[in-house]
Every structure is written in structure tokens, then in C-alpha cells.
Design a protein around this motif. Structure first.
Motif, mmCIF file in Angstrom:
data_model
loop_
_atom_site.group_PDB
_atom_site.id
_atom_site.type_symbol
_atom_site.label_atom_id
_atom_site.label_comp_id
_atom_site.label_asym_id
_atom_site.label_seq_id
_atom_site.Cartn_x
_atom_site.Cartn_y
_atom_site.Cartn_z
ATOM 1 N N MET A 29 40.600 -32.334 49.961
ATOM 2 C CA MET A 29 40.267 -32.537 48.552
ATOM 3 C C MET A 29 39.373 -33.769 48.462
ATOM 4 N N LYS A 30 38.329 -33.642 47.676
ATOM 5 C CA LYS A 30 37.410 -34.766 47.509
ATOM 6 C C LYS A 30 37.553 -35.296 46.093
ATOM 7 N N ARG A 31 37.921 -36.545 45.994
ATOM 8 C CA ARG A 31 38.076 -37.206 44.715
ATOM 9 C C ARG A 31 37.203 -38.445 44.724
ATOM 10 N N GLY A 32 37.096 -39.098 43.572
ATOM 11 C CA GLY A 32 36.256 -40.286 43.545
ATOM 12 C C GLY A 32 36.702 -41.263 42.498
ATOM 13 N N ARG A 33 36.084 -42.441 42.544
ATOM 14 C CA ARG A 33 36.422 -43.500 41.620
ATOM 15 C C ARG A 33 35.153 -44.276 41.319
ATOM 16 N N PRO A 34 34.890 -44.529 40.068
ATOM 17 C CA PRO A 34 33.698 -45.321 39.746
ATOM 18 C C PRO A 34 33.828 -46.737 40.309
ATOM 19 N N ARG A 35 32.741 -47.205 40.875
ATOM 20 C CA ARG A 35 32.718 -48.551 41.442
ATOM 21 C C ARG A 35 31.659 -49.386 40.711
ATOM 22 N N ALA A 36 31.460 -50.573 41.159
ATOM 23 C CA ALA A 36 30.530 -51.490 40.502
ATOM 24 C C ALA A 36 29.087 -51.037 40.678
ATOM 25 N N ARG A 37 28.228 -51.439 39.744
ATOM 26 C CA ARG A 37 26.792 -51.205 39.782
ATOM 27 C C ARG A 37 26.444 -49.724 39.845
ATOM 28 N N GLY A 38 27.230 -48.889 39.154
ATOM 29 C CA GLY A 38 26.900 -47.471 39.040
ATOM 30 C C GLY A 38 27.170 -46.640 40.272
ATOM 31 N N ARG A 39 27.886 -47.188 41.211
ATOM 32 C CA ARG A 39 28.165 -46.431 42.434
ATOM 33 C C ARG A 39 29.453 -45.646 42.270
ATOM 34 N N PHE A 40 29.721 -44.828 43.293
ATOM 35 C CA PHE A 40 30.855 -43.913 43.241
ATOM 36 C C PHE A 40 31.601 -44.030 44.557
ATOM 37 N N GLY A 41 32.891 -44.424 44.497
ATOM 38 C CA GLY A 41 33.689 -44.545 45.715
ATOM 39 C C GLY A 41 34.341 -43.211 46.050
#
Length: 126
Positions: free
Chosen positions: A94-106
Motif C-alpha cells: 500500500m502506498k500512502r503519503g504525507r504532506p511535507r515542507a515546501r510543497g513536497r510529499f513524503g
């Protein structure tokens, strides 16, 4: 008429059980599977019962299923069973994500794995 019976995938003195979609990484599952390889089934069950790893209970359930298959489907003696093989494979991720600083995506990766356990009957040396 009809089709022939499928040939057995294991030897006459073996039985197996497979568990799919275990919610852990294959690397972590392989550590627990390595604990029981080559041991007698009663010793392996004891080790899994008192293990601190979270996934050990699911491995124990799979081992109990292999023992039940050996006893009920293949008429093997439970007291002479040994864990012949315990191997791990990858399953879906499963691929999930989390918003990170400066518009990036963790990226967060949540792996699943599968476990196969084969038990073999060996005669005790007197």
C-alpha cells in the motif's frame, strides 16, 4: 470421465500451510520464520508463544494450520513433526503519503508479505 486428481505439491511425509496478506514487511517476518526453521513443532510453538514480536502470533497460527493439515489430511504423527521449511515472500504494497515542507510529499510504504511453512515427519532414532 472428469479430470485426474492434481498431484501433491509436497512429499508423502510432508504437509504445508500458507498465509497470505500478513501486514508486516518480509524482512521482519523472516526474522520470526528463522526462529522456527529446523525445530520440532512443539518447541517451535513454545518459542512463538513467548516471542516479543507482534507478528509471531500470526506465524503460530500458520504453524498450527500446517500441523492440523499433517494430522487430518495426510495422517502424519504430530509428535514426529519438524519444521522443514519456513519461507517468506512479498505481497502487495500500500502506498500512502504525507504532506511535507515546501510543497513536497513524503512517501509512506506499507508492505504486506506471505508465509509458507512445511512440516515433515521424521522417525525418531532409537
Amino acid at each position: 470421465m472428469g479430470k485426474d486428481k492434481n498431484p501433491r505439491r509436497v512429499a508423502d511425509n510432508e504437509a504445508m500451510a500458507k498465509t497470505r496478506m500478513l501486514r508486516t514487511s518480509p524482512q521482519k517476518l523472516n526474522l520470526v520464520a528463522g526462529m522456527i526453521r529446523g525445530k520440532k513443532v512443539d518447541k517451535a510453538l513454545t518459542d512463538l508463544t513467548f516471542s516479543n514480536k507482534r507478528i509471531a502470533q500470526d506465524v503460530k497460527k500458520c504453524l498450527q494450520s500446517a500441523i492440523a493439515n499433517a494430522e487430518n489430511n495426510h495422517n502424519l504423527d504430530v509428535d514426529e513433526l519438524v519444521v522443514a521449511e519456513a519461507y517468506v515472500g512479498k505481497n502487495l504494497t500500500m502506498k500512502r503519503g504525507r504532506p511535507r515542507a515546501r510543497g513536497r510529499f513524503g512517501k509512506i510504504i506499507k508492505p504486506f508479505s506471505e508465509l509458507t511453512i512445511k512440516v515433515r515427519q521424521i522417525e525418531e532414532q532409537a
